[in-house]
Design an enzyme around this catalytic site. Sequence first.
Site, PDB file in Angstrom:
ATOM      1  N   THR A 104       0.805  -1.221   0.000  1.00 15.92           N
ATOM      2  CA  THR A 104       0.000   0.000   0.000  1.00 15.92           C
ATOM      3  C   THR A 104       0.837   1.270   0.000  1.00 15.92           C
ATOM      4  O   THR A 104       0.287   2.371  -0.081  1.00 15.92           O
ATOM      5  CB  THR A 104      -0.941   0.020   1.218  1.00 15.92           C
ATOM      6  OG1 THR A 104      -0.168  -0.151   2.414  1.00 15.92           O
ATOM      7  CG2 THR A 104      -1.974  -1.087   1.118  1.00 15.92           C
ATOM      8  N   GLY A 117       5.352   2.894  -0.289  1.00 15.00           N
ATOM      9  CA  GLY A 117       6.786   2.663  -0.248  1.00 15.00           C
ATOM     10  C   GLY A 117       7.300   1.591  -1.185  1.00 15.00           C
ATOM     11  O   GLY A 117       6.908   1.501  -2.350  1.00 15.00           O
ATOM     12  N   ASN A 136       7.911  -7.780   1.959  1.00 17.07           N
ATOM     13  CA  ASN A 136       8.256  -6.383   2.164  1.00 17.07           C
ATOM     14  C   ASN A 136       7.661  -5.801   3.444  1.00 17.07           C
ATOM     15  O   ASN A 136       8.256  -4.890   4.034  1.00 17.07           O
ATOM     16  CB  ASN A 136       7.775  -5.560   0.963  1.00 17.07           C
ATOM     17  CG  ASN A 136       7.759  -4.082   1.252  1.00 17.07           C
ATOM     18  OD1 ASN A 136       8.793  -3.435   1.374  1.00 17.07           O
ATOM     19  ND2 ASN A 136       6.558  -3.523   1.408  1.00 17.07           N
ATOM     20  N   TYR A 164      14.622  -3.087  16.177  1.00 13.03           N
ATOM     21  CA  TYR A 164      14.483  -3.006  14.721  1.00 13.03           C
ATOM     22  C   TYR A 164      15.690  -3.651  14.034  1.00 13.03           C
ATOM     23  O   TYR A 164      15.545  -4.496  13.150  1.00 13.03           O
ATOM     24  CB  TYR A 164      14.329  -1.561  14.263  1.00 13.03           C
ATOM     25  CG  TYR A 164      14.329  -1.440  12.751  1.00 13.03           C
ATOM     26  CD1 TYR A 164      13.246  -1.890  12.005  1.00 13.03           C
ATOM     27  CD2 TYR A 164      15.428  -0.919  12.067  1.00 13.03           C
ATOM     28  CE1 TYR A 164      13.249  -1.823  10.620  1.00 13.03           C
ATOM     29  CE2 TYR A 164      15.434  -0.839  10.687  1.00 13.03           C
ATOM     30  CZ  TYR A 164      14.349  -1.293   9.967  1.00 13.03           C
ATOM     31  OH  TYR A 164      14.357  -1.239   8.590  1.00 13.03           O
ATOM     32  N   LYS A 210      15.962  -7.164  11.633  1.00 11.12           N
ATOM     33  CA  LYS A 210      16.533  -7.210  10.291  1.00 11.12           C
ATOM     34  C   LYS A 210      17.747  -8.132  10.228  1.00 11.12           C
ATOM     35  O   LYS A 210      18.024  -8.727   9.178  1.00 11.12           O
ATOM     36  CB  LYS A 210      16.876  -5.801   9.811  1.00 11.12           C
ATOM     37  CG  LYS A 210      15.637  -4.932   9.588  1.00 11.12           C
ATOM     38  CD  LYS A 210      14.642  -5.590   8.619  1.00 11.12           C
ATOM     39  CE  LYS A 210      13.448  -4.722   8.332  1.00 11.12           C
ATOM     40  NZ  LYS A 210      12.503  -5.320   7.353  1.00 11.12           N
ATOM     41  N   GLY A 243      19.604   1.167   2.593  1.00 10.46           N
ATOM     42  CA  GLY A 243      19.945   2.170   3.590  1.00 10.46           C
ATOM     43  C   GLY A 243      18.913   3.274   3.588  1.00 10.46           C
ATOM     44  O   GLY A 243      17.718   3.032   3.377  1.00 10.46           O
ATOM     45  N   GLY A 259      10.788   9.409   0.735  1.00  7.75           N
ATOM     46  CA  GLY A 259       9.596   9.225  -0.087  1.00  7.75           C
ATOM     47  C   GLY A 259       8.784   8.008   0.278  1.00  7.75           C
ATOM     48  O   GLY A 259       7.908   7.590  -0.480  1.00  7.75           O
ATOM     49  N   GLU A 283       6.928   5.846   3.907  1.00  5.13           N
ATOM     50  CA  GLU A 283       6.330   6.176   5.210  1.00  5.13           C
ATOM     51  C   GLU A 283       7.188   5.688   6.380  1.00  5.13           C
ATOM     52  O   GLU A 283       6.754   5.732   7.530  1.00  5.13           O
ATOM     53  CB  GLU A 283       4.938   5.548   5.302  1.00  5.13           C
ATOM     54  CG  GLU A 283       3.955   6.098   4.274  1.00  5.13           C
ATOM     55  CD  GLU A 283       2.590   5.447   4.368  1.00  5.13           C
ATOM     56  OE1 GLU A 283       2.478   4.388   5.015  1.00  5.13           O
ATOM     57  OE2 GLU A 283       1.635   6.002   3.788  1.00  5.13           O
TER      58      GLU A 283
END
Length: 257
Positions: free
Chosen positions: A11, A13, A87, A153, A157, A184, A188, A190
């Site tokens: 929805t 990015g 994603n 976070y 990852k 990185g 543009g 969210e």
Amino acid sequence: MKHTVLVTGATAGFGEATARRFLAEGHQVIALGRRVERLEALKTSLPPEQQKQLLTLAVDVCDSEKVDDLAATLPIEFAGVTVLVNNAGLALGLEPAQKAFLSDWDRMIDTNIKGLVHMTRAFLPGMVERQCGHVINLGSVAASYPYPGGNVYGGTKAFVQQFSLNLRADLIGTPVRVTCVEPGMCSGTEFSNVRFKGDDDKASKVYSGVKALSADDVAEAIYWSANLPSHMNINLVELMPVQQAFSAFQIHRGEFS
């Protein structure tokens, strides 16, 4: 070959950009996301021939029961998923570990780890059975390079990176490919707006004076990885803007009180 691509977090990015990139080349796309209105906006923004190639599904990757049943409930024309783009993910907060909110940690673990592994487990058996497939996981440079406030976070990852490599080890002897794409700084999207819980001014300052990566840049890396000759597997793709590099070690000088 023409792919059937399932993209989570489609929805906005990276996810939206990835869906658009594959659709532009004539591939079928299954776009998953939580926000129905965003999925509808994606579809209506496309030319008619691309709309026919797109299936939108309002699914939260944290809904384990729905995710576990997803592969068995897809329409027949979209059932043979050849590329899974994991994603969906997020960062919440930049507080040091001793001040961070456990609810933020839980949500990152549920989305970035549990959602990703459930999606993978749902579609991997079909890929192996059909002898065709590619799992592309969205990681982050935070997997390899720690920074203050990155605590859970970065840990999630790092899990994504190691899980991707271990999938490769498990899948030896099959033609199924696995790639971890680790971006990185990227503007543009969210990402920072979510991290700072809607503080758009604070989010915008993260990218001040920097020509950061764009969602389209990351989508291009995903598309490239998926469309190489079938005997090639890209294990890890790490990409940064030229204006970003690695931080020096932090040193605390003086006595502790």
